[in-house]
Design a protein around this motif. Structure first.
Motif, PDB file in Angstrom:
ATOM      1  N   ILE A   1       0.819  -1.216   0.000  1.00  0.00           N
ATOM      2  CA  ILE A   1       0.000   0.000   0.000  1.00  0.00           C
ATOM      3  C   ILE A   1       0.854   1.267   0.000  1.00  0.00           C
ATOM      4  N   TYR A   2       2.140   1.121   0.315  1.00  0.00           N
ATOM      5  CA  TYR A   2       3.019   2.291   0.291  1.00  0.00           C
ATOM      6  C   TYR A   2       3.733   2.460  -1.048  1.00  0.00           C
ATOM      7  N   ALA A   3       3.604   1.470  -1.939  1.00  0.00           N
ATOM      8  CA  ALA A   3       4.342   1.508  -3.199  1.00  0.00           C
ATOM      9  C   ALA A   3       4.056   2.774  -4.022  1.00  0.00           C
ATOM     10  N   PRO A   4       2.771   3.211  -4.127  1.00  0.00           N
ATOM     11  CA  PRO A   4       2.536   4.436  -4.904  1.00  0.00           C
ATOM     12  C   PRO A   4       3.271   5.639  -4.325  1.00  0.00           C
ATOM     13  N   ARG A   5       3.318   5.755  -2.987  1.00  0.00           N
ATOM     14  CA  ARG A   5       4.034   6.874  -2.361  1.00  0.00           C
ATOM     15  C   ARG A   5       5.525   6.818  -2.670  1.00  0.00           C
ATOM     16  N   VAL A   6       6.082   5.607  -2.600  1.00  0.00           N
ATOM     17  CA  VAL A   6       7.515   5.437  -2.837  1.00  0.00           C
ATOM     18  C   VAL A   6       7.850   5.807  -4.283  1.00  0.00           C
ATOM     19  N   ALA A   7       7.040   5.289  -5.213  1.00  0.00           N
ATOM     20  CA  ALA A   7       7.297   5.541  -6.622  1.00  0.00           C
ATOM     21  C   ALA A   7       7.209   7.039  -6.925  1.00  0.00           C
TER      22      ALA A   7
ATOM     23  N   LYS B   1       9.759  12.309  -8.056  1.00  0.00           N
ATOM     24  CA  LYS B   1       9.885  13.731  -7.694  1.00  0.00           C
ATOM     25  C   LYS B   1      11.335  14.100  -7.412  1.00  0.00           C
ATOM     26  N   ALA B   2      12.075  13.134  -6.857  1.00  0.00           N
ATOM     27  CA  ALA B   2      13.462  13.414  -6.498  1.00  0.00           C
ATOM     28  C   ALA B   2      14.405  13.241  -7.687  1.00  0.00           C
ATOM     29  N   GLY B   3      13.856  12.880  -8.842  1.00  0.00           N
ATOM     30  CA  GLY B   3      14.688  12.853 -10.044  1.00  0.00           C
ATOM     31  C   GLY B   3      14.822  11.521 -10.743  1.00  0.00           C
ATOM     32  N   ALA B   4      14.283  10.452 -10.178  1.00  0.00           N
ATOM     33  CA  ALA B   4      14.358   9.163 -10.872  1.00  0.00           C
ATOM     34  C   ALA B   4      13.489   9.235 -12.134  1.00  0.00           C
ATOM     35  N   LYS B   5      14.003   8.681 -13.246  1.00  0.00           N
ATOM     36  CA  LYS B   5      13.240   8.793 -14.493  1.00  0.00           C
ATOM     37  C   LYS B   5      12.214   7.683 -14.660  1.00  0.00           C
TER      38      LYS B   5
ATOM     39  N   ALA C   1      19.691  11.826  -2.652  1.00  0.00           N
ATOM     40  CA  ALA C   1      18.451  12.606  -2.575  1.00  0.00           C
ATOM     41  C   ALA C   1      17.236  11.714  -2.818  1.00  0.00           C
ATOM     42  N   VAL C   2      17.343  10.788  -3.779  1.00  0.00           N
ATOM     43  CA  VAL C   2      16.220   9.881  -4.060  1.00  0.00           C
ATOM     44  C   VAL C   2      15.966   8.982  -2.855  1.00  0.00           C
ATOM     45  N   MET C   3      17.062   8.476  -2.265  1.00  0.00           N
ATOM     46  CA  MET C   3      16.879   7.595  -1.105  1.00  0.00           C
ATOM     47  C   MET C   3      16.265   8.349   0.077  1.00  0.00           C
ATOM     48  N   ALA C   4      16.684   9.593   0.265  1.00  0.00           N
ATOM     49  CA  ALA C   4      16.121  10.392   1.362  1.00  0.00           C
ATOM     50  C   ALA C   4      14.631  10.626   1.133  1.00  0.00           C
ATOM     51  N   ALA C   5      14.268  10.915  -0.113  1.00  0.00           N
ATOM     52  CA  ALA C   5      12.854  11.160  -0.427  1.00  0.00           C
ATOM     53  C   ALA C   5      12.033   9.897  -0.192  1.00  0.00           C
ATOM     54  N   ILE C   6      12.604   8.752  -0.582  1.00  0.00           N
ATOM     55  CA  ILE C   6      11.888   7.480  -0.388  1.00  0.00           C
ATOM     56  C   ILE C   6      11.715   7.199   1.105  1.00  0.00           C
ATOM     57  N   GLN C   7      12.781   7.433   1.878  1.00  0.00           N
ATOM     58  CA  GLN C   7      12.689   7.194   3.328  1.00  0.00           C
ATOM     59  C   GLN C   7      11.593   8.061   3.940  1.00  0.00           C
ATOM     60  N   GLU C   8      11.496   9.301   3.454  1.00  0.00           N
ATOM     61  CA  GLU C   8      10.467  10.185   3.988  1.00  0.00           C
ATOM     62  C   GLU C   8       9.064   9.653   3.655  1.00  0.00           C
ATOM     63  N   ALA C   9       8.932   9.091   2.439  1.00  0.00           N
ATOM     64  CA  ALA C   9       7.630   8.553   2.025  1.00  0.00           C
ATOM     65  C   ALA C   9       7.263   7.313   2.832  1.00  0.00           C
ATOM     66  N   ILE C  10       8.275   6.513   3.169  1.00  0.00           N
ATOM     67  CA  ILE C  10       8.001   5.283   3.930  1.00  0.00           C
ATOM     68  C   ILE C  10       7.646   5.601   5.378  1.00  0.00           C
ATOM     69  N   GLY C  11       8.354   6.547   5.963  1.00  0.00           N
ATOM     70  CA  GLY C  11       8.086   6.891   7.366  1.00  0.00           C
ATOM     71  C   GLY C  11       8.263   5.695   8.273  1.00  0.00           C
ATOM     72  N   ASP C  12       7.216   5.382   9.033  1.00  0.00           N
ATOM     73  CA  ASP C  12       7.272   4.271   9.983  1.00  0.00           C
ATOM     74  C   ASP C  12       6.807   2.958   9.378  1.00  0.00           C
ATOM     75  N   ALA C  13       6.533   2.930   8.082  1.00  0.00           N
ATOM     76  CA  ALA C  13       6.021   1.703   7.473  1.00  0.00           C
ATOM     77  C   ALA C  13       7.097   0.624   7.472  1.00  0.00           C
ATOM     78  N   ILE C  14       6.644  -0.610   7.256  1.00  0.00           N
ATOM     79  CA  ILE C  14       7.570  -1.735   7.180  1.00  0.00           C
ATOM     80  C   ILE C  14       8.331  -1.645   5.866  1.00  0.00           C
ATOM     81  N   GLY C  15       9.652  -1.791   5.907  1.00  0.00           N
ATOM     82  CA  GLY C  15      10.372  -1.714   4.647  1.00  0.00           C
ATOM     83  C   GLY C  15      11.871  -1.887   4.802  1.00  0.00           C
ATOM     84  N   VAL C  16      12.515  -2.141   3.672  1.00  0.00           N
ATOM     85  CA  VAL C  16      13.964  -2.232   3.602  1.00  0.00           C
ATOM     86  C   VAL C  16      14.392  -1.381   2.417  1.00  0.00           C
TER      87      VAL C  16
END
Lengths: 327, 102
Positions: B16-22, B27-31, B73-88
């Motif tokens: 359920i977090y995949a759309p946020r991560v993508a 937004k952070a620059g991944a094409k 920057a992309v990894m930081a943005a992804i971490q922010e999107a994940i927050g406290d969710a389960i993930g690696v």
């Protein structure tokens, strides 16, 4: 009542329930049996659309009209209120954190569609009739409990959930999740096309229903056993909650059904709905809104404890008690 | 044949977090990104495997390959999107052929 309970219990020995037990057994024995995820998803889509279609078609065939409104409103109220009762009991008996308590409460206010489907098959096998619009109640009862749960989580302002309830993503998840779309969509299609419409799809959506339910419950048995195996962290008080909360819900549901004047079959289904705990809509919403809530608590409780209890013991028990009270 | 070294960022996350991560990655620059659905596994949050319609029990993997310069920057943005969710969340070096795609 003892007679009825005996009849009810003997009817539990149906292929669907035995398939559930088989799945559970395979899960406990760590068999490599597995229903592929995509097939399980396909089966649940089938079940929800089929139950929606059948409910809509029988509503079209009846002349219920606006008399169904009190029942629908009562169902929504039940879903709102039950989390508050669950929350109170959990605070009293367990040491769960505030967030975890709110998360579990939301699950118990919402409903389990598969428990409901199993109950409808059970009533059908006993030739007990029920109102068609109960199926609309299923869809309506999924969401209010999520709102109650989030409000409960927010009360102390812990967990940073203050702003998160009405995010668009969250609203989409709780209002338009797949199960609600399928149930209500199927219901509308069934209602619009009536008995004739249902007849055209009956060879697919009606006749094989029992068989598909067997396969689905086989998978649910596997899943429930798996969840129960990993539930060792649950305290006895938590497991007890998973067993007595459905009974409290059933009493509330049955009484509400009686109060709004539905039949014994309808009241039984409302009792089953109020007794059941969600494992589709609510977990997804809770994971989004309250990521700090521990899924290691609410998933085993809902799927590993309450679901098997309702399917194996709860449904015949509620049916027998309500039939005895109605007669 | 010339190869170009890029960073491959892989995120195993609740479906359920995949759309946020993508969205965060883009937004952070991944094409672009790829999502592998329906994964199973186990970690500090216990066993993870799908069941039925709910995405709450299911993990997916979001993969994106980006220029090394923007990877943090992309990894930081992804971490922010994940927050406290389960993930690696992790990154590694990969070689690509078509530099202009990333």
């Amino acid at each position: 009542m003892a007679d009825l309970l005996a009849v009810a219990t003997s009817n539990l020995i149906s292929p669907a329930i035995l398939a559930f037990l088989l799945g559970g057994l395979a899960g406990f024995l760590r068999s490599d049996l597995e229903i592929p995820e995509a097939i399980a998803k396909g089966l649940s889509i089938y079940l929800m659309l089929a139950i929606g279609l059948k409910g809509g078609a029988s509503l079209a065939a009846s002349d219920a009209g606006f008399s169904i409104l009190p029942g629908l409103i009562a169902a929504v109220m039940l879903s709102f209120v039950i989390p508050y009762i669950a929350f109170f009991l959990l605070r009293l008996t367990t040491k769960f954190s505030h967030i975890d308590t709110a998360a579990v409460s939301a699950h118990y206010g919402s409903v389990s569609i598969v428990t409901f489907v199993t109950a409808t098959q059970f009533l059908t096998s006993l030739d007990i009739k029920y109102e068609a619009y109960i199926i609309a109640m299923v869809a309506l009862m999924e969401t209010p409990a999520i709102v109650s749960g989030l409000l409960l989580a927010r009360e102390k302002g812990k967990g940073g959930s203050k702003t998160s309830i009405f995010q668009p993503e969250m609203l989409r998840e709780i209002l338009f999740n797949g199960s609600i779309v399928l149930l209500l969509g199927g219901f509308v299609i069934g209602w619009a096309t009536g008995e004739e419409g249902l007849e055209t799809v009956a060879p697919f959506f009606v006749d094989p229903f029992q068989g598909v339910l067997c396969l689905f419950l086989l998978d649910m048995g596997l899943v429930a056993a798996h969840r129960l195996r990993t539930a060792s962290s649950l305290s006895p008080a938590a497991i007890a909650f998973g067993l007595y909360m459905p009974i409290i819900g059933a009493v509330l549901g049955g009484a509400t059904g009686f109060a709004v004047g539905i039949s014994a079959g309808g009241a039984t289904l409302l009792a089953v709905l109020a007794a059941s705990a969600s494992y589709i809509a609510v977990p997804a919403a809770i994971r989004l809104a309250l990521p700090k809530a521990d899924p290691g608590i609410f998933i085993p409780l809902s799927l590993g404890v309450t679901f098997p209890f309702n399917v194996l013991i709860g449904i015949p028990l509620y049916a027998a008690v309500i039939a005895a009270l109605y007669s | 044949m010339q190869l170009f070294t890029k960073k491959k960022i892989e995120v195993v996350v609740e479906s359920i977090y995949a759309p946020r991560v993508a969205e965060a990655a883009k937004k952070a620059g991944a094409k672009g990104y790829t999502i592998l659905p329906n994964l199973q596994g186990s970690g500090i949050h216990g066993d993870r495997r799908g069941s039925g319609l709910s995405g709450a029990f299911e993990n997916v993997m979001v993969i994106c390959v980006v220029d090394a310069a923007i990877a943090p920057a992309v990894m930081a943005a992804i971490q922010e999107a994940i927050g406290d969710a389960i993930g690696v969340l992790y990154a590694s070096d990969v070689d690509v052929l078509r530099d202009e795609h990333f």
